[in-house]
Write a protein that holds these residues in place. Structure first.
Motif, PDB file in Angstrom:
ATOM      1  N   SER A 256       0.838  -1.181   0.000  1.00  0.00           N
ATOM      2  CA  SER A 256       0.000   0.000   0.000  1.00  0.00           C
ATOM      3  C   SER A 256       0.875   1.234   0.000  1.00  0.00           C
ATOM      4  O   SER A 256       2.079   1.162  -0.111  1.00  0.00           O
ATOM      5  CB  SER A 256      -0.900  -0.007   1.229  1.00  0.00           C
ATOM      6  OG  SER A 256      -0.110   0.181   2.372  1.00  0.00           O
TER       7      SER A 256
ATOM      8  N   LYS B 279      -7.590   1.154   4.755  1.00  0.00           N
ATOM      9  CA  LYS B 279      -7.809   1.013   3.309  1.00  0.00           C
ATOM     10  C   LYS B 279      -9.229   1.422   2.947  1.00  0.00           C
ATOM     11  O   LYS B 279      -9.441   2.132   1.960  1.00  0.00           O
ATOM     12  CB  LYS B 279      -7.546  -0.432   2.869  1.00  0.00           C
ATOM     13  CG  LYS B 279      -6.102  -0.796   2.755  1.00  0.00           C
ATOM     14  CD  LYS B 279      -5.959  -2.222   2.260  1.00  0.00           C
ATOM     15  CE  LYS B 279      -4.514  -2.613   2.137  1.00  0.00           C
ATOM     16  NZ  LYS B 279      -4.369  -4.021   1.718  1.00  0.00           N
ATOM     17  N   ASN B 280     -10.207   0.988   3.750  1.00  0.00           N
ATOM     18  CA  ASN B 280     -11.600   1.355   3.499  1.00  0.00           C
ATOM     19  C   ASN B 280     -11.806   2.853   3.629  1.00  0.00           C
ATOM     20  O   ASN B 280     -12.522   3.461   2.854  1.00  0.00           O
ATOM     21  CB  ASN B 280     -12.547   0.604   4.428  1.00  0.00           C
ATOM     22  CG  ASN B 280     -12.604  -0.884   4.107  1.00  0.00           C
ATOM     23  OD1 ASN B 280     -12.271  -1.303   2.996  1.00  0.00           O
ATOM     24  ND2 ASN B 280     -13.026  -1.681   5.075  1.00  0.00           N
TER      25      ASN B 280
ATOM     26  N   ILE C 182      -5.464  -2.227   9.274  1.00  0.00           N
ATOM     27  CA  ILE C 182      -5.079  -1.946   7.891  1.00  0.00           C
ATOM     28  C   ILE C 182      -6.315  -1.918   7.000  1.00  0.00           C
ATOM     29  O   ILE C 182      -6.468  -1.022   6.154  1.00  0.00           O
ATOM     30  CB  ILE C 182      -4.047  -2.982   7.396  1.00  0.00           C
ATOM     31  CG1 ILE C 182      -2.711  -2.741   8.089  1.00  0.00           C
ATOM     32  CG2 ILE C 182      -3.896  -2.932   5.879  1.00  0.00           C
ATOM     33  CD1 ILE C 182      -1.728  -3.880   7.961  1.00  0.00           C
ATOM     34  N   ASN C 183      -7.205  -2.871   7.188  1.00  0.00           N
ATOM     35  CA  ASN C 183      -8.437  -2.903   6.396  1.00  0.00           C
ATOM     36  C   ASN C 183      -9.279  -1.656   6.633  1.00  0.00           C
ATOM     37  O   ASN C 183      -9.846  -1.098   5.694  1.00  0.00           O
ATOM     38  CB  ASN C 183      -9.240  -4.169   6.693  1.00  0.00           C
ATOM     39  CG  ASN C 183      -8.577  -5.409   6.126  1.00  0.00           C
ATOM     40  OD1 ASN C 183      -7.756  -5.341   5.210  1.00  0.00           O
ATOM     41  ND2 ASN C 183      -8.916  -6.559   6.681  1.00  0.00           N
TER      42      ASN C 183
ATOM     43  N   ASP D  78      -9.455   5.168   3.203  1.00  0.00           N
ATOM     44  CA  ASP D  78      -8.787   5.797   2.051  1.00  0.00           C
ATOM     45  C   ASP D  78      -9.610   5.647   0.772  1.00  0.00           C
ATOM     46  O   ASP D  78      -9.581   6.527  -0.089  1.00  0.00           O
ATOM     47  CB  ASP D  78      -7.400   5.185   1.833  1.00  0.00           C
ATOM     48  CG  ASP D  78      -6.398   5.614   2.904  1.00  0.00           C
ATOM     49  OD1 ASP D  78      -6.699   6.571   3.656  1.00  0.00           O
ATOM     50  OD2 ASP D  78      -5.321   4.992   2.998  1.00  0.00           O
ATOM     51  N   ASN D  79     -10.334   4.537   0.650  1.00  0.00           N
ATOM     52  CA  ASN D  79     -11.155   4.299  -0.546  1.00  0.00           C
ATOM     53  C   ASN D  79     -12.529   4.959  -0.442  1.00  0.00           C
ATOM     54  O   ASN D  79     -13.324   4.857  -1.384  1.00  0.00           O
ATOM     55  CB  ASN D  79     -11.321   2.785  -0.783  1.00  0.00           C
ATOM     56  CG  ASN D  79     -10.027   2.109  -1.132  1.00  0.00           C
ATOM     57  OD1 ASN D  79      -9.121   2.727  -1.669  1.00  0.00           O
ATOM     58  ND2 ASN D  79      -9.939   0.835  -0.836  1.00  0.00           N
TER      59      ASN D  79
END
Length: 186
Positions: free
Chosen positions: A114, A179-180, A175-176, A182-183
């Motif tokens: 990432s 990521k969520n 981390i998930n 950031d998305n």
């Protein structure tokens, strides 16, 4: 014209430092302190406390230089002292406890690919409970085996494995979430 060697032989430098040559000790400190501060920082969240631990550990390095047997790397020997001193500090603060959990599930975790910076990853590791963080660092960063960790910390090998599994799971969940976030899906 006098020729000055740019790189002094490490064994000679260690010998001089063991004889309390302050210049040689300073050279060793200057060479290794940035890396060793990073090692202490992996265990100690506060950078000022980590620096204090590193300095204390370097005092142990210099008082025990005569015991260094040149079996393995000098940097590795120093690193082990830093890790031990960091663990001793955490234990003295009574901030770490290990749940005796013989049951653990070995899970597969994807490598982190990432845009996370080193600071982001360190922040994630810092958010782990101290016991998880300590075992994660010893296993994943330092490369100790569970048997060695268990002996070092006075716990069962299964507890070490369990704590690592829990640490990995917590990191993966964090981390998930990132990521969520950031998305834009969280």
């Amino acid at each position: 014209m006098k020729v000055i060697n740019l790189h002094q032989d490490e064994k000679d430098l260690i010998r001089q430092a063991a004889e309390n040559n302050r210049h040689a000790q300073h050279q060793i400190y200057s060479k290794f302190s940035p890396k060793m501060l990073s090692v202490c920082r992996q265990y100690i969240k506060d950078v000022h406390q980590a620096e204090d631990i590193m300095i204390t550990a370097f005092m142990k390095v210099f008082t025990n230089l005569k015991n260094f047997e040149s079996k393995g790397s000098f940097e590795g020997w120093i690193r082990r002292i830093m890790v031990n001193e960091s663990i001793s500090f955490i234990r003295a603060q009574k901030r770490v406890s290990f749940l005796e959990d013989e049951y653990y599930k070995e899970e597969s975790f994807n490598n982190i690919e990432s845009n996370f910076s080193v600071e982001d990853i360190q922040s994630l590791i810092d958010s782990l409970p101290d016991g998880y963080k300590m075992i994660f660092n010893l296993y994943a960063i330092e490369g100790y085996k569970h048997k060695e960790i268990a002996e070092m910390l006075g716990i069962n090998e299964g507890t070490s494995k369990s704590q690592l599994s829990h640490a990995r799971k917590m990191l993966q969940e964090q981390i998930n979430k990132l990521k969520n976030y950031d998305n834009g899906t969280e």
